[in-house]
Design an enzyme around this catalytic site. Structure first.
Site, mmCIF file in Angstrom:
data_model
loop_
_atom_site.group_PDB
_atom_site.id
_atom_site.type_symbol
_atom_site.label_atom_id
_atom_site.label_comp_id
_atom_site.label_asym_id
_atom_site.label_seq_id
_atom_site.Cartn_x
_atom_site.Cartn_y
_atom_site.Cartn_z
ATOM 1 N N CYS A 48 46.676 37.602 35.486
ATOM 2 C CA CYS A 48 47.101 38.652 34.543
ATOM 3 C C CYS A 48 47.567 38.231 32.995
ATOM 4 O O CYS A 48 47.254 39.356 32.748
ATOM 5 C CB CYS A 48 48.594 39.204 35.601
ATOM 6 S SG CYS A 48 49.780 38.110 34.863
ATOM 7 N N CYS B 110 51.040 38.747 39.385
ATOM 8 C CA CYS B 110 49.908 39.247 39.853
ATOM 9 C C CYS B 110 49.921 40.908 39.029
ATOM 10 O O CYS B 110 50.659 42.114 38.899
ATOM 11 C CB CYS B 110 48.585 39.370 40.902
ATOM 12 S SG CYS B 110 49.085 40.454 41.735
ATOM 13 N N CYS C 127 50.818 38.718 31.026
ATOM 14 C CA CYS C 127 52.651 38.210 32.538
ATOM 15 C C CYS C 127 53.679 37.808 30.727
ATOM 16 O O CYS C 127 53.245 37.600 30.318
ATOM 17 C CB CYS C 127 51.898 36.935 32.834
ATOM 18 S SG CYS C 127 51.074 37.567 34.573
#
Length: 140
Positions: free
Chosen positions: A92, A18, A96
């Site tokens: 995210c 995250c 990510c």
């Protein structure tokens, strides 16, 4: 060939990701360590790690007997992703990174940042349920 060493090399590995690595990913990693035991390897990291784990997340996990208070936040590394069989992202979005060939899951869970314990409990319980499903899918 040592069967103990051989088994250790083939443990399913999961990385929880995250943005701040302070709430959702820490709770998920705590549940997987607790419920998966020595049958799985667990990493967690953030794309922009906070200075510390969210104290409300720590309190919510303590209520269910899991201590994540000693865990620091970690910056997500390429090594974590490369070693992982499963990468679980938690809000995210485009921050990510993606590694081809990995099993990815996105768990759209509310961010516990800035919330009180009463609001974090349902998030914690959703994470526990998802981790239990994940363990089943890993055969761990």
């Amino acid at each position: 060939m040592n069967s103990h060493t051989d088994a250790a090399q083939h443990l399913p590995t999961v990385t929880f990701v995250c943005v701040h690595n302070a709430g959702r990913s820490q709770m998920a990693a705590g549940f997987l360590r607790e419920l998966g035991g020595d049958r799985v390897r667990v990493y967690s990291g953030g794309t922009q790690p906070a200075e510390a784990v969210n104290p409300v997340a720590v309190a919510a996990m303590a209520e269910v007997g899991i201590d994540i208070s000693g865990r620091g936040t970690n910056e997500l590394s390429a090594d974590m992703l490369q070693e992982s069989d499963v990468v679980v992202t938690m809000g995210c979005g485009d921050d990510c990174p993606y590694y081809p060939g990995k099993r990815y899951e996105d768990w759209p869970l509310e961010d516990p940042a800035g919330k009180d314990l009463e609001a974090v409990r349902p998030i914690r319980d959703q994470i526990r349920a998802r981790v239990q499903e994940l363990i089943g899918s890993l055969g761990a």
